[in-house]
Design an enzyme around this catalytic site. Structure first.
Site, mmCIF file in Angstrom:
data_model
loop_
_atom_site.group_PDB
_atom_site.id
_atom_site.type_symbol
_atom_site.label_atom_id
_atom_site.label_comp_id
_atom_site.label_asym_id
_atom_site.label_seq_id
_atom_site.Cartn_x
_atom_site.Cartn_y
_atom_site.Cartn_z
ATOM 1 N N LYS A 129 29.683 21.808 -30.114
ATOM 2 C CA LYS A 129 31.036 22.115 -30.609
ATOM 3 C C LYS A 129 31.527 20.904 -31.379
ATOM 4 O O LYS A 129 31.076 19.772 -31.145
ATOM 5 C CB LYS A 129 31.983 22.425 -29.449
ATOM 6 C CG LYS A 129 33.172 23.288 -29.831
ATOM 7 C CD LYS A 129 32.802 24.753 -30.000
ATOM 8 C CE LYS A 129 34.041 25.593 -30.335
ATOM 9 N NZ LYS A 129 33.695 27.025 -30.417
ATOM 10 N N ASP A 169 35.995 28.120 -36.093
ATOM 11 C CA ASP A 169 36.741 28.301 -34.850
ATOM 12 C C ASP A 169 38.209 28.278 -35.271
ATOM 13 O O ASP A 169 38.531 28.499 -36.445
ATOM 14 C CB ASP A 169 36.398 27.202 -33.837
ATOM 15 C CG ASP A 169 36.892 27.487 -32.430
ATOM 16 O OD1 ASP A 169 36.258 28.293 -31.726
ATOM 17 O OD2 ASP A 169 37.925 26.913 -32.021
#
Length: 448
Positions: A129, A169
């Site tokens: 991430k 995201d």
């Protein structure tokens, strides 16, 4: 949430001591270790060989500065992150988040969750991430472009189609992915599938923007049908109004549900006649306006400031799709009191631990994010496959694959829960099923 294993309790204490001031990461680790107690008891070699210890420590954390120039010539400096958490089953895969709340704890929690989520899809992708505390809201396209180019000037050193494949995201949509990919292409002189969520004209996949919301509903549909229930005729409350929420609303409606509420960070709308999704898309995707505009344009709709009271609206199915820890214990109690029979997480870790415990204790069907919102990364992996083949599938082909992945994912999580004496507990089942694939791969490699 207590951990019923002495070794895992000590490991949790070690994580807290080693990484103080990272509450989101601690919360994510505690939830997983709690679920893994029966596995640790049954398979002591996972402790002996150090698999559990390696599991909670990222393979690599990259932290860097991102200087950029605004339209008036002012210079700003933000922080950039990429946490490459685990590559045991494939290249790191996980989104980039641009939001003022981003810090190392949040990126680590998201990367840790991604390891299990990606494993659960059955596809060969590891977990990672990244992101920045940059806020794209209110910025011009030129400012966002300059920031993305500066961000990629550092990130490109650590990513690649067989190493680490970021996606979007919160705060990173098609515009941002385009700027990021363009800069990577300039720097490397390569046209590769290094980012997913790309535009359809340059390697993107059909059904990608719908994937997380659709996948959420496919998983939920499997879960509730196994209990003899369905979307048909059920009122549905969805928090959020971004991609996940919009396409969860679309698919829930197609499955026979009536979505009566949605929200954004300022407040929520309630429409007893059912949300007009075309109007929501116009407001959020075209105009990029606040959700309160909906109530101004739709007769009979109500707008309420603040988000937490959305859970007081009576419904059969609740789909939290906004952000982490948005659904507290009080919201869970209200949902239970009003007869909600299913909660499925569309955002990452949107339910607090107390809320999650309340749902499980009340017998509410509960789908944890790492299982129920895996549709987005599943289609990202399908985009990687299409890029490798220099080929594109139709929307229907991608959607069919997504539906099968989410169906298999549900059965794998439910089966793992039953195997370890936790039948019906999909939180434990998802953690266990996701963990075992990663753990067995780590064992096969040997300690390195």
């Amino acid at each position: 949430m207590s951990i019923q294993n002495e070794y895992l309790n000590r490991l949790m204490e070690c994580v807290i001591q080693r990484d103080p001031g990272q509450p989101e990461f601690h919360q994510a680790v505690r939830e997983v270790l709690t679920s893994l107690a029966p596995v640790a008891n049954a398979r002591p070699e996972l402790i002996r060989e150090g698999v559990m210890d390696c599991l909670v420590e990222p393979e690599r954390i990259i932290k860097f500065r991102v200087p950029w120039e605004d339209d008036k010539g002012g210079i700003h400096v933000n922080r950039g992150y990429r946490v490459q958490f685990n590559s045991a089953i494939g290249p790191y895969k996980g989104g980039l988040r641009f939001h003022p709340s981003v810090n190392e704890s949040i990126i680590k929690f998201l990367g840790f969750e991604q390891v299990f989520k990606n494993s659960l899809t059955g596809l060969p992708i590891g977990g990672g991430k990244g992101g920045s505390d940059f806020d794209p809201k209110g910025k011009s396209d030129a400012e966002v472009m300059r920031f993305c180019q500066s961000f990629m000037n550092e990130l490109f050193k650590y990513i690649g189609p067989d190493t680490d494949v970021p996606a979007g995201d919160i705060g990173v949509g098609a515009r941002e992915i385009g700027y990021l990919f363009g800069q990577y292409k300039r720097l490397r002189n390569e046209f590769t599938g290094v980012l997913t969520g790309k535009g359809l004209t340059y390697g993107g996949s059909l059904a990608r923007k719908e994937a997380t919301g659709y996948g959420l509903c496919y998983f939920t549909d499997n879960m509730i049908r196994a209990a003899g229930k369905s979307f048909e005729g059920a009122n549905v409350v969805i928090s959020g109004s971004g991609n996940v929420a919009i396409y969860a609303c679309e698919k829930a409606t197609q499955l026979g549900g009536k979505v009566v509420a949605m929200s954004d960070s300022n407040g929520y709308i309630y429409d007893k006649d059912g949300i007009d999704l075309d109007l929501v898309k116009q407001i959020k995707e075209v105009e990029r306006a606040r959700i309160k505009v909906y109530a101004d344009r739709k007769p009979g709709a109500e707008y309420h400031e603040g988000c937490v009271n959305i859970w007081n609206i009576p419904c059969g199915i609740a789909l939290p799709c906004a952000t982490q820890n948005e659904l507290p214990l009080e919201g869970a109690k209200a949902l239970i009191k009003n007869g909600c029979f299913a909660v499925a997480e569309g955002a990452n870790m949107p339910s607090t631990p107390e809320a999650m415990d309340a749902f499980l204790e009340a017998g509410v069907l509960f789908a944890p994010a790492k299982a129920s919102n895996a549709g987005g990364v599943a289609v990202s992996a399908l985009e990687m496959s299409q890029n490798s083949m220099r080929f594109s599938w139709t929307f229907q082909e991608v959607d069919d694959r997504l539906k099968q992945i989410m169906t298999d994912l549900y059965h794998n999580a439910a089966g793992a829960a039953a195997q370890y004496g936790l039948a019906g507990n999909l939180v434990a089942g998802a953690n266990i099923a996701g963990f075992l694939k990663v753990a067995d791969s780590m064992l096969a490699y040997g300690l390195v």
